[in-house]
Design a protein around this motif. Sequence first.
Motif, short mmCIF file in Angstrom:
data_model
loop_
_atom_site.label_atom_id
_atom_site.label_comp_id
_atom_site.label_asym_id
_atom_site.label_seq_id
_atom_site.Cartn_x
_atom_site.Cartn_y
_atom_site.Cartn_z
N THR A 208 0.81 -1.21 0.00
CA THR A 208 0.00 0.00 0.00
C THR A 208 0.84 1.27 0.00
O THR A 208 0.32 2.34 -0.27
CB THR A 208 -0.93 0.01 1.22
N SER A 209 2.13 1.16 0.31
CA SER A 209 2.98 2.34 0.26
C SER A 209 3.52 2.60 -1.14
O SER A 209 4.08 3.66 -1.41
CB SER A 209 4.14 2.19 1.26
N ILE A 211 2.51 3.72 -4.06
CA ILE A 211 1.29 4.36 -4.53
C ILE A 211 1.13 4.27 -6.04
O ILE A 211 0.04 3.94 -6.54
CB ILE A 211 1.26 5.84 -4.08
N ASP A 246 -7.58 10.45 -7.48
CA ASP A 246 -7.36 10.04 -6.09
C ASP A 246 -5.90 9.72 -5.82
O ASP A 246 -5.33 10.14 -4.80
CB ASP A 246 -8.23 8.83 -5.75
N PHE A 247 -5.28 8.96 -6.73
CA PHE A 247 -3.90 8.58 -6.49
C PHE A 247 -2.95 9.75 -6.70
O PHE A 247 -1.89 9.82 -6.06
CB PHE A 247 -3.51 7.39 -7.36
N ARG A 249 -3.64 12.73 -5.75
CA ARG A 249 -3.71 13.41 -4.45
C ARG A 249 -2.81 12.72 -3.44
O ARG A 249 -2.08 13.38 -2.69
CB ARG A 249 -5.16 13.43 -3.96
N HIS A 250 -2.83 11.38 -3.41
CA HIS A 250 -1.96 10.65 -2.48
C HIS A 250 -0.48 10.92 -2.78
O HIS A 250 0.33 11.07 -1.86
CB HIS A 250 -2.23 9.15 -2.58
N LEU A 251 -0.14 10.95 -4.05
CA LEU A 251 1.25 11.18 -4.43
C LEU A 251 1.72 12.59 -4.06
O LEU A 251 2.85 12.77 -3.61
CB LEU A 251 1.43 10.94 -5.94
N HIS A 253 0.50 14.33 -1.60
CA HIS A 253 0.62 14.32 -0.15
C HIS A 253 1.93 13.64 0.27
O HIS A 253 2.54 14.02 1.28
CB HIS A 253 -0.57 13.59 0.47
N ALA A 254 2.37 12.65 -0.52
CA ALA A 254 3.64 11.97 -0.25
C ALA A 254 4.83 12.73 -0.83
O ALA A 254 5.96 12.24 -0.77
CB ALA A 254 3.61 10.55 -0.81
N GLN A 302 -8.35 17.38 6.75
CA GLN A 302 -7.73 17.07 5.47
C GLN A 302 -8.62 17.64 4.36
O GLN A 302 -9.77 17.25 4.23
CB GLN A 302 -7.60 15.56 5.29
N LEU A 307 -2.89 20.04 1.21
CA LEU A 307 -2.06 18.89 0.91
C LEU A 307 -0.64 19.07 1.42
O LEU A 307 0.09 18.11 1.57
CB LEU A 307 -2.04 18.64 -0.60
#
Length: 307
Positions: A208-209, A211, A246-247, A249-251, A253-254, A302, A307
């Motif tokens: 899950t890490s 991404i 969605d991904f 956004r995750h990237l 944030h990372a 959030q 972000l």
Amino acid sequence: MAPSSPATATDYTVVIPAFNASATLARALDSVMAQTVPAREVIVVDDGSPDRADIARIVAGYGGRVTLLLQDNAGPAAARNAGVRASGGEWIAFLDADDSWLPHKMQAQLALASDADVGLLHGAARVDRMSLPAEMGFDLLWRANRICTSMTVVRRSAFERLGGFFEAQGLIGAEDYNLWLRIAHAGWRVRACEGLVGHYTPAEGSLTSRIERCALAEMRNARELGELLGLSRRDIRWKLRTIRTDFARHLIHARDPLPARRLLVHALFERPTLERIVLMSVSYVPTPLLDMRRRLRKGGQQTLYSL
């Protein structure tokens, strides 16, 4: 369709795939042993793990209450399938080796299992994600995956009739969602119990890490499963845009903006929205400024703009 009579409500097997899991496996197994409704059997599947000797030592410490299966590395889907094939429970409870259950987890979920058309049970694994629908049909599940694999319990007959997890390497990271969608599409009920039932604590470097890899797996899943189930091209394109957004956004944030932009550009081209425009813009903001904004954020909320 569903079987003619309900399965025994306490007859369940636990399947735990393990890869480089020696640091967390005992915690996962201890949470299984603490269940108020005991498992029929507990199966750990060593998926060609480099720490195989340590995995074997941990399993041996449970004095025969845990079965260890060994296989060459083939991925989590193949490991789970192998565990199910070796098991005999009417219900299969899946748990990843870096997660754990609360003691009442199985009792709370099996209380929802009496109806013969229930095929999948799940529950919350994070305090900030406890608001789960009591029941999800295919359409709601297609919109977003809100099911944590380590909190799932699947009726064996549903699992077997649908062929279990698809084992394609390109689906790693989405193979669980693929099965949940097929279960719902086949007409089985998907139910969630109330409250927290476990803890989702992925280990450093877990699937899950990764991404971007998970994003590619999710997109492959949307294309292939959408075609398999006869979904409209419109629904598939919508899903692909949603995954990319969605991904991304995750990237961001990372703090990994380049792959975020690669994902966003396609979604923006097809359907420019304010959210996607803002995300693309934020991906060009220097990381120190984003980190400063994160530190100054108040209330822990959030939002797209924090972000």
